[in-house]
Scaffold this motif. Sequence first.
Motif, PDB file in Angstrom:
ATOM      1  N   MET A  38     -28.897 -23.379 -30.452  1.00  0.00           N
ATOM      2  CA  MET A  38     -27.891 -23.612 -31.483  1.00  0.00           C
ATOM      3  C   MET A  38     -27.049 -24.814 -31.051  1.00  0.00           C
ATOM      4  SD  MET A  38     -24.985 -20.994 -33.008  1.00  0.00           S
ATOM      5  CE  MET A  38     -26.156 -19.679 -33.040  1.00  0.00           C
ATOM      6  N   ASN A  39     -26.833 -25.745 -31.977  1.00  0.00           N
ATOM      7  CA  ASN A  39     -26.068 -26.938 -31.617  1.00  0.00           C
ATOM      8  C   ASN A  39     -24.563 -26.658 -31.650  1.00  0.00           C
ATOM      9  OD1 ASN A  39     -25.050 -27.337 -34.250  1.00  0.00           O
ATOM     10  ND2 ASN A  39     -26.858 -28.480 -34.836  1.00  0.00           N
ATOM     11  N   GLN A  40     -23.804 -27.628 -31.194  1.00  0.00           N
ATOM     12  CA  GLN A  40     -22.367 -27.463 -31.014  1.00  0.00           C
ATOM     13  C   GLN A  40     -21.632 -27.181 -32.332  1.00  0.00           C
ATOM     14  OE1 GLN A  40     -20.509 -30.802 -29.098  1.00  0.00           O
ATOM     15  NE2 GLN A  40     -18.796 -29.568 -28.368  1.00  0.00           N
ATOM     16  N   GLU A  41     -21.993 -27.874 -33.406  1.00  0.00           N
ATOM     17  CA  GLU A  41     -21.330 -27.645 -34.682  1.00  0.00           C
ATOM     18  C   GLU A  41     -21.557 -26.213 -35.180  1.00  0.00           C
ATOM     19  OE1 GLU A  41     -23.261 -30.500 -34.393  1.00  0.00           O
ATOM     20  OE2 GLU A  41     -21.750 -32.070 -34.495  1.00  0.00           O
ATOM     21  N   LYS A  42     -22.790 -25.743 -35.075  1.00  0.00           N
ATOM     22  CA  LYS A  42     -23.088 -24.382 -35.520  1.00  0.00           C
ATOM     23  C   LYS A  42     -22.373 -23.350 -34.648  1.00  0.00           C
ATOM     24  CE  LYS A  42     -27.419 -24.870 -38.009  1.00  0.00           C
ATOM     25  NZ  LYS A  42     -28.835 -24.478 -38.087  1.00  0.00           N
ATOM     26  N   GLU A  43     -22.297 -23.621 -33.366  1.00  0.00           N
ATOM     27  CA  GLU A  43     -21.590 -22.716 -32.444  1.00  0.00           C
ATOM     28  C   GLU A  43     -20.110 -22.615 -32.817  1.00  0.00           C
ATOM     29  OE1 GLU A  43     -21.764 -20.145 -29.182  1.00  0.00           O
ATOM     30  OE2 GLU A  43     -23.434 -21.469 -29.687  1.00  0.00           O
ATOM     31  N   LYS A  44     -19.484 -23.753 -33.092  1.00  0.00           N
ATOM     32  CA  LYS A  44     -18.080 -23.757 -33.501  1.00  0.00           C
ATOM     33  C   LYS A  44     -17.897 -23.065 -34.848  1.00  0.00           C
ATOM     34  CE  LYS A  44     -16.719 -28.032 -31.137  1.00  0.00           C
ATOM     35  NZ  LYS A  44     -16.286 -29.426 -31.345  1.00  0.00           N
ATOM     36  N   ALA A  45     -18.817 -23.301 -35.769  1.00  0.00           N
ATOM     37  CA  ALA A  45     -18.746 -22.659 -37.086  1.00  0.00           C
ATOM     38  C   ALA A  45     -18.867 -21.148 -36.936  1.00  0.00           C
ATOM     39  CB  ALA A  45     -19.843 -23.198 -38.005  1.00  0.00           C
ATOM     40  N   LEU A  46     -19.785 -20.709 -36.105  1.00  0.00           N
ATOM     41  CA  LEU A  46     -19.971 -19.280 -35.878  1.00  0.00           C
ATOM     42  C   LEU A  46     -18.702 -18.651 -35.307  1.00  0.00           C
ATOM     43  CD1 LEU A  46     -21.893 -16.876 -35.962  1.00  0.00           C
ATOM     44  CD2 LEU A  46     -22.710 -17.555 -33.692  1.00  0.00           C
ATOM     45  N   ASN A  47     -18.074 -19.331 -34.358  1.00  0.00           N
ATOM     46  CA  ASN A  47     -16.827 -18.826 -33.782  1.00  0.00           C
ATOM     47  C   ASN A  47     -15.725 -18.750 -34.840  1.00  0.00           C
ATOM     48  OD1 ASN A  47     -17.911 -18.472 -31.236  1.00  0.00           O
ATOM     49  ND2 ASN A  47     -17.315 -20.496 -30.523  1.00  0.00           N
ATOM     50  N   SER A  48     -15.628 -19.751 -35.689  1.00  0.00           N
ATOM     51  CA  SER A  48     -14.631 -19.728 -36.769  1.00  0.00           C
ATOM     52  C   SER A  48     -14.883 -18.576 -37.726  1.00  0.00           C
ATOM     53  CB  SER A  48     -14.638 -21.049 -37.551  1.00  0.00           C
ATOM     54  OG  SER A  48     -14.128 -22.096 -36.765  1.00  0.00           O
ATOM     55  N   LEU A  49     -16.147 -18.345 -38.051  1.00  0.00           N
ATOM     56  CA  LEU A  49     -16.492 -17.255 -38.969  1.00  0.00           C
ATOM     57  C   LEU A  49     -16.197 -15.884 -38.358  1.00  0.00           C
ATOM     58  CD1 LEU A  49     -19.781 -18.692 -40.462  1.00  0.00           C
ATOM     59  CD2 LEU A  49     -17.603 -18.376 -41.643  1.00  0.00           C
ATOM     60  N   LYS A  50     -16.475 -15.744 -37.074  1.00  0.00           N
ATOM     61  CA  LYS A  50     -16.168 -14.474 -36.406  1.00  0.00           C
ATOM     62  C   LYS A  50     -14.659 -14.236 -36.374  1.00  0.00           C
ATOM     63  CE  LYS A  50     -20.288 -14.143 -33.524  1.00  0.00           C
ATOM     64  NZ  LYS A  50     -20.828 -14.138 -32.150  1.00  0.00           N
ATOM     65  N   THR A  51     -13.886 -15.289 -36.132  1.00  0.00           N
ATOM     66  CA  THR A  51     -12.436 -15.167 -36.144  1.00  0.00           C
ATOM     67  C   THR A  51     -11.948 -14.810 -37.541  1.00  0.00           C
ATOM     68  OG1 THR A  51     -12.255 -16.759 -34.336  1.00  0.00           O
ATOM     69  CG2 THR A  51     -10.265 -16.348 -35.610  1.00  0.00           C
ATOM     70  N   ALA A  52     -12.511 -15.473 -38.558  1.00  0.00           N
ATOM     71  CA  ALA A  52     -12.137 -15.182 -39.944  1.00  0.00           C
ATOM     72  C   ALA A  52     -12.474 -13.732 -40.295  1.00  0.00           C
ATOM     73  CB  ALA A  52     -12.839 -16.138 -40.902  1.00  0.00           C
ATOM     74  N   LYS A  53     -13.610 -13.261 -39.830  1.00  0.00           N
ATOM     75  CA  LYS A  53     -14.003 -11.873 -40.073  1.00  0.00           C
ATOM     76  C   LYS A  53     -12.947 -10.921 -39.509  1.00  0.00           C
ATOM     77  CE  LYS A  53     -17.559  -8.499 -38.859  1.00  0.00           C
ATOM     78  NZ  LYS A  53     -18.767  -8.276 -38.063  1.00  0.00           N
ATOM     79  N   GLY A  54     -12.500 -11.185 -38.292  1.00  0.00           N
ATOM     80  CA  GLY A  54     -11.459 -10.364 -37.693  1.00  0.00           C
ATOM     81  C   GLY A  54     -10.160 -10.424 -38.478  1.00  0.00           C
ATOM     82  N   GLN A  55      -9.820 -11.628 -38.945  1.00  0.00           N
ATOM     83  CA  GLN A  55      -8.609 -11.778 -39.749  1.00  0.00           C
ATOM     84  C   GLN A  55      -8.722 -11.009 -41.058  1.00  0.00           C
ATOM     85  OE1 GLN A  55      -7.922 -16.068 -39.989  1.00  0.00           O
ATOM     86  NE2 GLN A  55      -6.065 -15.739 -38.782  1.00  0.00           N
ATOM     87  N   ILE A  56      -9.859 -11.069 -41.703  1.00  0.00           N
ATOM     88  CA  ILE A  56     -10.053 -10.370 -42.972  1.00  0.00           C
ATOM     89  C   ILE A  56      -9.959  -8.861 -42.763  1.00  0.00           C
ATOM     90  CG2 ILE A  56     -11.739  -9.859 -44.801  1.00  0.00           C
ATOM     91  CD1 ILE A  56     -12.571 -12.876 -44.522  1.00  0.00           C
ATOM     92  N   GLU A  57     -10.541  -8.373 -41.680  1.00  0.00           N
ATOM     93  CA  GLU A  57     -10.410  -6.946 -41.371  1.00  0.00           C
ATOM     94  C   GLU A  57      -8.939  -6.586 -41.163  1.00  0.00           C
ATOM     95  OE1 GLU A  57     -13.056  -6.545 -38.046  1.00  0.00           O
ATOM     96  OE2 GLU A  57     -14.834  -6.435 -39.326  1.00  0.00           O
ATOM     97  N   GLY A  58      -8.198  -7.476 -40.505  1.00  0.00           N
ATOM     98  CA  GLY A  58      -6.770  -7.259 -40.311  1.00  0.00           C
ATOM     99  C   GLY A  58      -6.002  -7.288 -41.622  1.00  0.00           C
ATOM    100  N   ILE A  59      -6.394  -8.176 -42.512  1.00  0.00           N
ATOM    101  CA  ILE A  59      -5.749  -8.285 -43.827  1.00  0.00           C
ATOM    102  C   ILE A  59      -5.964  -6.997 -44.625  1.00  0.00           C
ATOM    103  CG2 ILE A  59      -5.806  -9.484 -46.053  1.00  0.00           C
ATOM    104  CD1 ILE A  59      -6.564 -12.049 -44.380  1.00  0.00           C
ATOM    105  N   ILE A  60      -7.170  -6.481 -44.593  1.00  0.00           N
ATOM    106  CA  ILE A  60      -7.468  -5.227 -45.287  1.00  0.00           C
ATOM    107  C   ILE A  60      -6.574  -4.115 -44.762  1.00  0.00           C
ATOM    108  CG2 ILE A  60      -9.249  -3.437 -45.611  1.00  0.00           C
ATOM    109  CD1 ILE A  60     -11.301  -5.819 -45.639  1.00  0.00           C
TER     110      ILE A  60
END
Length: 88
Positions: free
Chosen positions: A1-23
Amino acid sequence: MNQEKEKALNSLKTAKGQIEGIIKMIEEERYCVDISNQIIAAQALLKKANILILKQHIHHCVKDAVRQDSGEEKIDEIISILEKLIQK
């Protein structure tokens, strides 16, 4: 996995945690402005992930297609995505 995809994946995982927190915040009937601020933060992470994915796509898929003289379709795809982003 290249660097951009790795960073995107990390952002998405963080967003997932935030959305769970928002719920959870909504379920707990927390202050609406606090909930709204968390939604804005999650949206920013999703936008960041999208930009990273598009950057990777342009640097690899589009670039390779242009080199092989078949880039027109890839360019049209990017234009379509940009139109969607601009319309928001």
